[in-house]
Design a protein around this motif. Structure first.
Motif, short mmCIF file in Angstrom:
data_model
loop_
_atom_site.label_atom_id
_atom_site.label_comp_id
_atom_site.label_asym_id
_atom_site.label_seq_id
_atom_site.Cartn_x
_atom_site.Cartn_y
_atom_site.Cartn_z
N THR A 26 11.50 12.76 -4.02
CA THR A 26 10.47 11.74 -3.80
C THR A 26 9.52 12.16 -2.69
OG1 THR A 26 12.03 10.54 -2.36
CG2 THR A 26 11.83 9.79 -4.65
N ARG A 27 10.03 12.84 -1.68
CA ARG A 27 9.15 13.35 -0.63
C ARG A 27 8.22 14.44 -1.16
NH1 ARG A 27 9.50 12.96 4.62
NH2 ARG A 27 9.27 15.22 4.89
N THR A 71 13.93 4.81 -1.54
CA THR A 71 13.00 3.77 -1.97
C THR A 71 11.71 3.82 -1.16
OG1 THR A 71 14.84 2.35 -2.64
CG2 THR A 71 12.71 1.30 -2.32
N SER A 72 11.81 4.12 0.12
CA SER A 72 10.62 4.14 0.97
C SER A 72 9.62 5.21 0.55
CB SER A 72 11.03 4.37 2.43
OG SER A 72 11.44 5.71 2.67
N TYR A 73 10.07 6.22 -0.18
CA TYR A 73 9.18 7.27 -0.67
C TYR A 73 8.80 7.09 -2.14
CZ TYR A 73 10.09 9.77 3.67
OH TYR A 73 10.18 10.13 5.00
N GLY A 74 9.16 5.94 -2.70
CA GLY A 74 8.73 5.64 -4.06
C GLY A 74 9.79 5.82 -5.12
N GLY A 75 11.01 6.19 -4.74
CA GLY A 75 12.08 6.31 -5.73
C GLY A 75 12.48 4.95 -6.26
N ARG A 76 12.91 4.91 -7.52
CA ARG A 76 13.32 3.65 -8.13
C ARG A 76 14.77 3.73 -8.55
NH1 ARG A 76 13.02 0.89 -13.20
NH2 ARG A 76 12.19 2.70 -14.30
N PHE A 77 15.50 2.63 -8.38
CA PHE A 77 16.93 2.58 -8.71
C PHE A 77 17.18 1.58 -9.83
CE2 PHE A 77 17.00 4.31 -4.49
CZ PHE A 77 18.12 5.14 -4.46
N VAL A 78 18.13 1.94 -10.69
CA VAL A 78 18.62 1.02 -11.71
C VAL A 78 20.14 1.07 -11.66
CG1 VAL A 78 18.84 0.57 -14.18
CG2 VAL A 78 16.63 1.27 -13.24
#
Length: 313
Positions: A26-27, A71-78
């Motif tokens: 994500t970084r 999450t702070s770098y735009g990653g999404r979790f499911v």
């Protein structure tokens, strides 16, 4: 028909390896989706150790901190279980989830870890992770100077190593063979090192709920114990990798991955306990980081190829 969402990378498993990979990717500005079933291997443990700057941290706190960073770098979790993974003719991965959703990606990282299959010994499972352990490096220091019982487990060589390693932490270490037959040389080495050896099969662990007093043998005798160690059978959660056709080692049946996590299937990587059962949290995190860098380089080559094809010389 379920709507499909496309990503650069899908990471299946958000433990130490998956989170570390997610952070690096994500970084690096990749579109990353992490899918996790919420069943971390070290959930029963109160603390994790051996991870510099994170020593003694509760596993759930570690996971929460890692998720917040990704999450702070735009990653999404499911949070979901993956039903199937397929690779299409145009090299796109299609990941079907239990709720009917479908996610697709250019690259896939499997970091699903493993399951410790515990022997059927009464009182063992409910004490697993806090009074019964498997890793001297993770928990030996916390039980130093205590009465330690090592129960012979499915992993014979690891059981013997546990007994030797734990002798460094305590002069009151007892190895209960529990079906392991020691050679005269093995017996001599252990006893010469100060490990007591008791032959017999274990029937149960004794103690009030939340406590451990002793390990009882089938003949009714008991070995007093403040902490117990055993080497259980470890089963990697590698069904998805094998379904994709990833090569396995003929001797160990483990999925083969190189030093950067690349499997035999283009676009598929694996990191952590799913391919390296001996990996601790810190080494799994390191593997996830190295694998993420390799994945990002692979994505770059795809992008360069596509850009070159779109603008002929």
């Amino acid at each position: 028909m379920s709507e499909e969402t496309h990503h650069d990378v899908i990471i299946i498993g958000a433990g130490a390896a998956g989170l570390s990979a997610g952070l690096v990717l994500t970084r690096a500005r990749a579109d990353v989706l992490l899918i996790d079933a919420g069943q971390p291997r070290n959930a029963p443990a109160e603390h994790m150790h051996g991870f510099v700057s994170r020593d003694g941290m509760p596993p759930q706190d570690f996971l929460a901190s890692g998720r917040a960073e990704v999450t702070s770098y735009g990653g999404r979790f499911v949070q979901a279980s993956v039903l199937t993974v397929a690779r299409s003719a145009d090299a796109i991965f299609r990941v079907a989830l239990e709720d009917g959703a479908v996610e697709t990606s250019r690259a896939l990282l499997v970091a699903t870890g493993l399951v410790d299959e515990l022997p059927d010994i009464a009182g063992l499972a409910e004490r697993w992770g806090w009074l019964v352990h498997h890793c001297p490096y993770c928990h030996g220091h916390e039980v130093r100077k205590q009465k330690i019982a090592v129960i012979g487990g499915p992993q014979r060589e690891m059981s013997l190593k546990q007994a030797g390693l734990l002798r460094r932490y305590s002069h009151r270490v007892t190895f209960i063979t529990n079906g392991i037959e020691l050679s005269p040389a093995e017996l001599h080495r252990l006893t010469a090192f100060g490990v007591s050896v008791v032959e017999g099969a274990v029937s149960q662990l004794l103690g009030a709920p939340g406590a451990l007093d002793a390990v009882e043998l089938s003949d009714g005798s008991a070995v007093e114990s403040d902490a117990t160690f055993i080497a259980p059978h470890q089963v990697p959660r590698d069904a998805l990798l094998k379904a994709l056709g990833c090569q396995t080692d003929p001797d160990t049946d483990l999925v083969v991955a190189d030093g950067f996590g690349q499997t035999s299937v283009p676009g598929v990587w694996a990191a952590g306990n799913v391919v390296t059962p001996t990996a601790q949290v810190v080494t799994a995190a390191g593997a996830g980081s190295a694998t993420a860098i390799a994945i990002n380089g692979w994505l770059l080559q795809q992008d360069l190829d596509a850009a070159s094809a779109a603008r002929p010389q």
